[in-house]
Write a protein that holds these residues in place. Sequence first.
Motif, PDB file in Angstrom:
ATOM      1  N   GLU A   6       0.846  -1.194   0.000  1.00  0.00           N
ATOM      2  CA  GLU A   6       0.000   0.000   0.000  1.00  0.00           C
ATOM      3  C   GLU A   6       0.879   1.241   0.000  1.00  0.00           C
ATOM      4  N   PHE A   7       0.664   2.090  -1.014  1.00  0.00           N
ATOM      5  CA  PHE A   7       1.336   3.376  -1.112  1.00  0.00           C
ATOM      6  C   PHE A   7       0.306   4.448  -0.815  1.00  0.00           C
ATOM      7  N   LYS A   8       0.666   5.434  -0.026  1.00  0.00           N
ATOM      8  CA  LYS A   8      -0.210   6.590   0.178  1.00  0.00           C
ATOM      9  C   LYS A   8       0.195   7.661  -0.810  1.00  0.00           C
ATOM     10  N   THR A   9      -0.788   8.366  -1.363  1.00  0.00           N
ATOM     11  CA  THR A   9      -0.491   9.483  -2.238  1.00  0.00           C
ATOM     12  C   THR A   9      -0.268  10.718  -1.379  1.00  0.00           C
ATOM     13  N   ALA A  30       4.573  -8.295   6.813  1.00  0.00           N
ATOM     14  CA  ALA A  30       3.255  -7.891   6.349  1.00  0.00           C
ATOM     15  C   ALA A  30       2.238  -8.031   7.472  1.00  0.00           C
ATOM     16  N   ARG A  31       1.125  -7.314   7.314  1.00  0.00           N
ATOM     17  CA  ARG A  31       0.001  -7.504   8.226  1.00  0.00           C
ATOM     18  C   ARG A  31      -0.572  -8.898   7.994  1.00  0.00           C
ATOM     19  N   GLY A  32      -1.512  -9.294   8.809  1.00  0.00           N
ATOM     20  CA  GLY A  32      -2.127 -10.613   8.688  1.00  0.00           C
ATOM     21  C   GLY A  32      -2.748 -10.869   7.327  1.00  0.00           C
ATOM     22  N   ASP A  33      -3.197  -9.825   6.638  1.00  0.00           N
ATOM     23  CA  ASP A  33      -3.814 -10.013   5.319  1.00  0.00           C
ATOM     24  C   ASP A  33      -2.784 -10.011   4.194  1.00  0.00           C
ATOM     25  N   GLY A  34      -1.492  -9.959   4.533  1.00  0.00           N
ATOM     26  CA  GLY A  34      -0.442  -9.983   3.518  1.00  0.00           C
ATOM     27  C   GLY A  34      -0.088  -8.624   2.959  1.00  0.00           C
ATOM     28  N   THR A  35      -0.670  -7.547   3.484  1.00  0.00           N
ATOM     29  CA  THR A  35      -0.419  -6.206   2.975  1.00  0.00           C
ATOM     30  C   THR A  35       0.768  -5.571   3.697  1.00  0.00           C
ATOM     31  N   VAL A  36       1.637  -4.928   2.923  1.00  0.00           N
ATOM     32  CA  VAL A  36       2.821  -4.244   3.448  1.00  0.00           C
ATOM     33  C   VAL A  36       2.631  -2.752   3.217  1.00  0.00           C
ATOM     34  N   GLN A  37       3.017  -1.932   4.200  1.00  0.00           N
ATOM     35  CA  GLN A  37       2.972  -0.483   4.045  1.00  0.00           C
ATOM     36  C   GLN A  37       4.278  -0.031   3.393  1.00  0.00           C
ATOM     37  N   ALA A  38       4.187   0.712   2.316  1.00  0.00           N
ATOM     38  CA  ALA A  38       5.370   1.196   1.613  1.00  0.00           C
ATOM     39  C   ALA A  38       6.055   2.283   2.430  1.00  0.00           C
ATOM     40  N   ALA A  39       7.368   2.380   2.278  1.00  0.00           N
ATOM     41  CA  ALA A  39       8.155   3.380   2.998  1.00  0.00           C
ATOM     42  C   ALA A  39       8.038   4.762   2.358  1.00  0.00           C
ATOM     43  N   ARG A  40       7.614   4.841   1.113  1.00  0.00           N
ATOM     44  CA  ARG A  40       7.516   6.108   0.381  1.00  0.00           C
ATOM     45  C   ARG A  40       6.078   6.371  -0.025  1.00  0.00           C
ATOM     46  N   THR A  41       5.817   7.628  -0.395  1.00  0.00           N
ATOM     47  CA  THR A  41       4.517   7.927  -0.996  1.00  0.00           C
ATOM     48  C   THR A  41       4.519   7.370  -2.418  1.00  0.00           C
ATOM     49  N   PHE A  42       3.346   7.275  -3.007  1.00  0.00           N
ATOM     50  CA  PHE A  42       3.221   6.799  -4.378  1.00  0.00           C
ATOM     51  C   PHE A  42       4.011   7.714  -5.313  1.00  0.00           C
ATOM     52  N   GLU A  43       3.860   9.029  -5.127  1.00  0.00           N
ATOM     53  CA  GLU A  43       4.572   9.995  -5.965  1.00  0.00           C
ATOM     54  C   GLU A  43       6.084   9.870  -5.770  1.00  0.00           C
ATOM     55  N   GLY A  44       6.507   9.677  -4.515  1.00  0.00           N
ATOM     56  CA  GLY A  44       7.930   9.513  -4.238  1.00  0.00           C
ATOM     57  C   GLY A  44       8.499   8.265  -4.879  1.00  0.00           C
ATOM     58  N   ALA A  45       7.711   7.198  -4.888  1.00  0.00           N
ATOM     59  CA  ALA A  45       8.158   5.949  -5.504  1.00  0.00           C
ATOM     60  C   ALA A  45       8.351   6.107  -7.004  1.00  0.00           C
ATOM     61  N   LEU A  46       7.562   6.987  -7.626  1.00  0.00           N
ATOM     62  CA  LEU A  46       7.633   7.172  -9.079  1.00  0.00           C
ATOM     63  C   LEU A  46       8.632   8.232  -9.517  1.00  0.00           C
ATOM     64  N   ASP A  47       9.279   8.926  -8.576  1.00  0.00           N
ATOM     65  CA  ASP A  47      10.230   9.989  -8.933  1.00  0.00           C
ATOM     66  C   ASP A  47      11.320   9.513  -9.879  1.00  0.00           C
TER      67      ASP A  47
END
Length: 118
Positions: A6-9, A30-47
């Motif tokens: 999961e990436f936050k914008t 990961a959380r129990g549902d297999g979801t991982v919180q990303a270390a960067r924002t979505f925009e930061g990941a795409l820089d």
Amino acid sequence: MDGLVEFKTDDGAVVAVEAVEEPSGARLVARGDGTVQAARTFEGALDGVRAAAESALRVFRDGSLKPDGVEIEFGVKLSAETGAFIAKGTAEGHLVVRLTWSPPAPAVPSAPEAGAAS
């Protein structure tokens, strides 16, 4: 699907993407549902991807070819730690470049001026 990242914008929305295995071999917790919180924002990941696209466009627009249009297509993978990176396709990297040129417009003969002798 192995899990989600999961990436936050910048405006707080959540973008969930399919997880990819980290190149380093590290595993994120990961959380129990297999979801991982990303270390960067979505925009930061795409820089880095944006910078790569801008660089590629400069190469083709500013070179000697002078195309009328440039299209650059590449696959992007998102990773919780690494951010975004260009995905490997059937070759070592996936990059498609399309350059287009338009034929020059045909010259239109000028109309004879009114009152001119024929």
